[in-house]
Enzyme design. Structure first.
Site, PDB file in Angstrom:
ATOM      1  N   GLY A   1      25.275 -15.916 -53.439  1.00  0.00           N
ATOM      2  CA  GLY A   1      24.925 -16.903 -54.464  1.00  0.00           C
ATOM      3  C   GLY A   1      24.984 -16.325 -55.866  1.00  0.00           C
ATOM      4  O   GLY A   1      25.453 -16.964 -56.812  1.00  0.00           O
ATOM      5  N   CYS A   2      24.514 -15.090 -56.009  1.00  0.00           N
ATOM      6  CA  CYS A   2      24.491 -14.443 -57.325  1.00  0.00           C
ATOM      7  C   CYS A   2      25.902 -14.146 -57.813  1.00  0.00           C
ATOM      8  O   CYS A   2      26.202 -14.280 -58.999  1.00  0.00           O
ATOM      9  CB  CYS A   2      23.655 -13.166 -57.271  1.00  0.00           C
ATOM     10  SG  CYS A   2      21.943 -13.500 -56.805  1.00  0.00           S
ATOM     11  N   THR A   3      26.787 -13.774 -56.892  1.00  0.00           N
ATOM     12  CA  THR A   3      28.174 -13.515 -57.246  1.00  0.00           C
ATOM     13  C   THR A   3      28.846 -14.811 -57.690  1.00  0.00           C
ATOM     14  O   THR A   3      29.532 -14.842 -58.715  1.00  0.00           O
ATOM     15  CB  THR A   3      28.937 -12.893 -56.055  1.00  0.00           C
ATOM     16  OG1 THR A   3      28.317 -11.633 -55.745  1.00  0.00           O
ATOM     17  CG2 THR A   3      30.404 -12.687 -56.377  1.00  0.00           C
TER      18      THR A   3
ATOM     19  N   ALA B   1      27.553 -15.773 -61.191  1.00  0.00           N
ATOM     20  CA  ALA B   1      28.090 -14.888 -62.238  1.00  0.00           C
ATOM     21  C   ALA B   1      29.577 -15.151 -62.480  1.00  0.00           C
ATOM     22  O   ALA B   1      30.035 -15.164 -63.627  1.00  0.00           O
ATOM     23  CB  ALA B   1      27.857 -13.434 -61.848  1.00  0.00           C
TER      24      ALA B   1
END
Length: 160
Positions: free
Chosen positions: A47-49, A52
């Site tokens: 999710g963070c990738t 970003a």
């Protein structure tokens, strides 16, 4: 463990944190610009990738609106460097290893996963206007389409 809740219309809490190159970045550096300050749990997770990469893909569109994007997590500067290089990110990431800024913004909270409770970053985004006022808060963000939604709100708020 302070858990303040930041609401729309209040001044953004001041901060200074190191970015991925170790340079100190402060809220006051962005007065006169729109600031998208987003908090995320961890570098190189799915999710963070996605979040970003989505913000990186729209970086020029945000810049055209006089807006800067800063991602914040408790990961180290070195972790941010690896994340940026591996994922070819173009946005700046700030390191808040002691979670003090997470706490100021009220995003360091109790979380539950597979029956376990632990403290962690709740994915959240704050849109801060050129005078340093929080004009929009997204709490417990779902990453799909989020960067585009934030860009839409920047454009909408600028028109007013």
């Amino acid at each position: 463990m302070t858990n303040t809740t930041i609401t729309e219309g209040q001044p953004a809490p001041s901060f200074c944190l190191p970015n991925q190159t170790g340079e100190t970045v402060c809220l006051k550096d962005f007065y006169g610009k729109w600031l998208v300050l987003y908090f995320y749990p961890r570098d190189n997770t799915a999710g963070c990738t996605r979040e970003a990469k989505d913000f990186s893909a729209l970086k020029d569109d945000f810049a055209a609106e006089n807006a800067v994007i800063l991602g914040v997590s408790k990961d180290s500067i070195k972790s941010h460097q690896n994340f940026i290089q591996k994922q070819e990110l173009t946005i700046k990431l700030l390191s808040d290893e002691d979670t003090s800024v997470h706490q100021q913004y009220g995003v360091w909270r109790m979380k539950k996963n597979y029956g376990k409770e632990y403290m962690g970053a709740v994915r959240s985004t704050f849109l801060i206007d050129p005078e340093g006022i929080v004009v929009k808060v997204w709490d417990n963000v779902r990453t799909a389409g989020h960067a585009g939604e934030v860009l839409g709100v920047v454009k909408e708020k600028k028109v007013r």
